[in-house]
Motif scaffolding. Structure first.
Motif, PDB file in Angstrom:
ATOM      1  N   MET A  83       0.844  -1.181   0.000  1.00 44.38           N
ATOM      2  CA  MET A  83       0.000   0.000   0.000  1.00 44.38           C
ATOM      3  C   MET A  83       0.887   1.241   0.000  1.00 44.38           C
ATOM      4  SD  MET A  83      -2.896  -0.988   2.836  1.00 44.38           S
ATOM      5  CE  MET A  83      -3.778  -2.542   2.773  1.00 44.38           C
ATOM      6  N   GLY A  84       0.791   2.051  -1.018  1.00 40.53           N
ATOM      7  CA  GLY A  84       1.568   3.282  -1.058  1.00 40.53           C
ATOM      8  C   GLY A  84       1.012   4.294  -0.084  1.00 40.53           C
ATOM      9  N   GLY A  85       1.842   4.830   0.788  1.00 44.02           N
ATOM     10  CA  GLY A  85       1.388   5.839   1.741  1.00 44.02           C
ATOM     11  C   GLY A  85       0.439   5.252   2.766  1.00 44.02           C
ATOM     12  N   MET A  86      -0.405   6.139   3.326  1.00 43.48           N
ATOM     13  CA  MET A  86      -1.345   5.707   4.346  1.00 43.48           C
ATOM     14  C   MET A  86      -2.491   4.919   3.739  1.00 43.48           C
ATOM     15  SD  MET A  86      -0.327   6.464   7.209  1.00 43.48           S
ATOM     16  CE  MET A  86       1.302   7.138   7.449  1.00 43.48           C
ATOM     17  N   ALA A  87      -2.934   3.912   4.464  1.00 43.54           N
ATOM     18  CA  ALA A  87      -4.108   3.173   4.026  1.00 43.54           C
ATOM     19  C   ALA A  87      -5.359   3.993   4.339  1.00 43.54           C
ATOM     20  CB  ALA A  87      -4.164   1.831   4.740  1.00 43.54           C
ATOM     21  N   THR A  88      -6.363   3.862   3.483  1.00 43.22           N
ATOM     22  CA  THR A  88      -7.648   4.526   3.685  1.00 43.22           C
ATOM     23  C   THR A  88      -8.713   3.475   3.956  1.00 43.22           C
ATOM     24  OG1 THR A  88      -7.014   6.309   2.172  1.00 43.22           O
ATOM     25  CG2 THR A  88      -9.356   6.086   2.670  1.00 43.22           C
ATOM     26  N   HIS A  89      -9.448   3.659   5.049  1.00 46.40           N
ATOM     27  CA  HIS A  89     -10.484   2.701   5.444  1.00 46.40           C
ATOM     28  C   HIS A  89     -11.830   3.402   5.554  1.00 46.40           C
ATOM     29  CE1 HIS A  89      -7.004   0.320   6.775  1.00 46.40           C
ATOM     30  NE2 HIS A  89      -6.628   1.360   7.480  1.00 46.40           N
ATOM     31  N   LEU A  90     -12.880   2.767   5.059  1.00 45.22           N
ATOM     32  CA  LEU A  90     -14.239   3.241   5.304  1.00 45.22           C
ATOM     33  C   LEU A  90     -14.854   2.321   6.349  1.00 45.22           C
ATOM     34  CD1 LEU A  90     -16.750   4.643   2.769  1.00 45.22           C
ATOM     35  CD2 LEU A  90     -17.540   3.241   4.667  1.00 45.22           C
ATOM     36  N   ILE A  91     -15.359   2.914   7.417  1.00 44.50           N
ATOM     37  CA  ILE A  91     -15.839   2.137   8.561  1.00 44.50           C
ATOM     38  C   ILE A  91     -17.292   2.488   8.870  1.00 44.50           C
ATOM     39  CG2 ILE A  91     -15.426   1.550  10.997  1.00 44.50           C
ATOM     40  CD1 ILE A  91     -12.563   2.654  10.654  1.00 44.50           C
ATOM     41  N   THR A  92     -18.127   1.461   9.014  1.00 42.76           N
ATOM     42  CA  THR A  92     -19.478   1.675   9.534  1.00 42.76           C
ATOM     43  C   THR A  92     -19.494   1.252  11.005  1.00 42.76           C
ATOM     44  OG1 THR A  92     -20.474  -0.525   9.127  1.00 42.76           O
ATOM     45  CG2 THR A  92     -20.366   1.011   7.250  1.00 42.76           C
ATOM     46  N   ARG A 122      -2.819   5.092  14.681  1.00 43.86           N
ATOM     47  CA  ARG A 122      -1.619   4.738  13.920  1.00 43.86           C
ATOM     48  C   ARG A 122      -1.485   5.572  12.644  1.00 43.86           C
ATOM     49  NH1 ARG A 122      -2.627  -1.486  11.816  1.00 43.86           N
ATOM     50  NH2 ARG A 122      -3.481  -0.999   9.758  1.00 43.86           N
ATOM     51  N   GLY A 123      -2.409   6.489  12.439  1.00 45.25           N
ATOM     52  CA  GLY A 123      -2.251   7.454  11.357  1.00 45.25           C
ATOM     53  C   GLY A 123      -2.874   7.082  10.029  1.00 45.25           C
ATOM     54  N   ASP A 124      -3.697   6.026  10.008  1.00 45.59           N
ATOM     55  CA  ASP A 124      -4.383   5.683   8.761  1.00 45.59           C
ATOM     56  C   ASP A 124      -5.458   6.731   8.454  1.00 45.59           C
ATOM     57  OD1 ASP A 124      -2.793   3.461   8.771  1.00 45.59           O
ATOM     58  OD2 ASP A 124      -4.420   1.998   8.829  1.00 45.59           O
ATOM     59  N   ASP A 125      -5.825   6.840   7.180  1.00 45.73           N
ATOM     60  CA  ASP A 125      -6.895   7.754   6.776  1.00 45.73           C
ATOM     61  C   ASP A 125      -8.238   7.058   6.955  1.00 45.73           C
ATOM     62  OD1 ASP A 125      -5.267   9.877   6.044  1.00 45.73           O
ATOM     63  OD2 ASP A 125      -4.957   9.077   4.026  1.00 45.73           O
ATOM     64  N   LEU A 126      -9.173   7.747   7.608  1.00 46.30           N
ATOM     65  CA  LEU A 126     -10.467   7.147   7.909  1.00 46.30           C
ATOM     66  C   LEU A 126     -11.602   7.919   7.263  1.00 46.30           C
ATOM     67  CD1 LEU A 126     -10.091   6.413  11.743  1.00 46.30           C
ATOM     68  CD2 LEU A 126      -9.431   4.978   9.793  1.00 46.30           C
ATOM     69  N   ILE A 127     -12.565   7.169   6.771  1.00 46.84           N
ATOM     70  CA  ILE A 127     -13.829   7.734   6.311  1.00 46.84           C
ATOM     71  C   ILE A 127     -14.903   7.029   7.141  1.00 46.84           C
ATOM     72  CG2 ILE A 127     -15.383   8.094   4.371  1.00 46.84           C
ATOM     73  CD1 ILE A 127     -12.846   7.513   2.579  1.00 46.84           C
ATOM     74  N   LEU A 128     -15.611   7.800   7.950  1.00 42.91           N
ATOM     75  CA  LEU A 128     -16.560   7.225   8.895  1.00 42.91           C
ATOM     76  C   LEU A 128     -17.980   7.449   8.405  1.00 42.91           C
ATOM     77  CD1 LEU A 128     -14.815   8.514  12.162  1.00 42.91           C
ATOM     78  CD2 LEU A 128     -14.382   6.396  10.872  1.00 42.91           C
ATOM     79  N   LEU A 129     -18.733   6.370   8.272  1.00 44.06           N
ATOM     80  CA  LEU A 129     -20.112   6.487   7.808  1.00 44.06           C
ATOM     81  C   LEU A 129     -20.997   6.900   8.977  1.00 44.06           C
ATOM     82  CD1 LEU A 129     -21.622   5.788   5.021  1.00 44.06           C
ATOM     83  CD2 LEU A 129     -22.730   4.058   6.428  1.00 44.06           C
ATOM     84  N   ALA A 130     -21.830   7.921   8.753  1.00 46.60           N
ATOM     85  CA  ALA A 130     -22.743   8.422   9.778  1.00 46.60           C
ATOM     86  C   ALA A 130     -24.154   8.444   9.219  1.00 46.60           C
ATOM     87  CB  ALA A 130     -22.326   9.827  10.207  1.00 46.60           C
ATOM     88  N   ARG A 131     -25.131   8.238  10.105  1.00 45.95           N
ATOM     89  CA  ARG A 131     -26.510   8.160   9.598  1.00 45.95           C
ATOM     90  C   ARG A 131     -27.086   9.524   9.250  1.00 45.95           C
ATOM     91  NH1 ARG A 131     -27.588   7.757  15.190  1.00 45.95           N
ATOM     92  NH2 ARG A 131     -26.883   5.596  15.226  1.00 45.95           N
TER      93      ARG A 131
END
Length: 232
Positions: free
Chosen positions: A1-10, A27-36
């Motif tokens: 994985m180049g650079g930081m990993a990006t995760h989408l989390i519900t 740990r510095g990963d990029d996060l996308i958080l799903l919100a209702r």
């Protein structure tokens, strides 16, 4: 994985989802958080500075693609973590269609739709989809019919997806935790009419460790199914 990993989390707001989110954030990963909704999105963003949010209601899977069409989508995604879930107990003899629809929409159809919408990004990164299932996805006990049916369905979704996406390099993991100390567990106990003692059940941190282990497996290996149960 180049650079930081990006995760989408519900489900990042409580229980297992909150534990996984905090550890990946630390740990510095990029996060996308799903919100209702937008209010919930603000709460999650405040709790995890630097994380992005996406708004869509898992209770209404038919509207997720419309909601996403109004928001900037990630252009790359290393993992999609399906951790959100709802539980409602009751004997089959008492369960109305409304309860079935609620359980199936949030616990099965919404994860299927999220996966469909994000597969192009996951394929591009040869990413991973993790479904947090349940012991109820492997066997159904009395009064757990609707939830277990949704979770059995989630296992089928993961198994089919794994075979379909293998050629695209997308890994698919199902995690089957036993009972975990969380707000959901407190609700289950109240529905069962039992005292709730969090100390009797697994710490969400322990389940988070298992999920992150599956996520971090070297690319020459893949954890398909992982069952975790209380150790005492």
């Amino acid at each position: 994985m180049g650079g930081m990993a990006t995760h989408l989390i519900t489900g990042s707001g409580s229980g297992i989802g909150a534990a996984v989110t905090r550890r990946l954030h630390e740990r510095g990963d990029d996060l996308i958080l799903l919100a209702r909704d937008a209010g919930r999105a603000r709460q999650l963003a405040d709790a995890h500075p630097g994380a992005r949010t996406l708004v869509a209601d898992l209770a209404e899977p038919d509207r997720i693609s419309w909601a996403f069409s109004k928001q900037p989508m990630p252009d790359r995604l290393d993992s999609l973590l399906h951790i959100a879930g709802i539980v409602d107990l009751g004997p089959i003899g008492d369960l109305r269609p409304k309860t079935w629809h609620q359980q199936l929409n949030t616990n099965l159809i919404a994860p299927a739709e999220l996966t469909r919408l994000l597969l192009p990004q996951l394929r591009a990164e040869r990413g991973q989809v993790i479904f947090v299932n349940s012991g109820a996805g492997l066997s159904a006990r009395a009064e757990w019919g609707a939830y277990a049916a949704a979770k059995h369905g989630l296992k089928a979704l993961a198994d089919a997806l794994r075979q379909e996406e293998r050629a695209n390099g997308v890994r698919v993991t199902s995690v089957f935790p036993g009972r975990t100390a969380s707000p959901m567990q407190a609700k289950v106990h109240s529905q069962e009419g039992k005292e709730y003692d969090p100390a009797q059940w697994m710490d969400p941190e322990s389940v988070a460790t298992a999920i992150i282990t599956a996520l971090d497996m070297p690319r020459d290996a893949e954890i398909d199914n992982l069952s975790i149960r209380p150790g005492h």
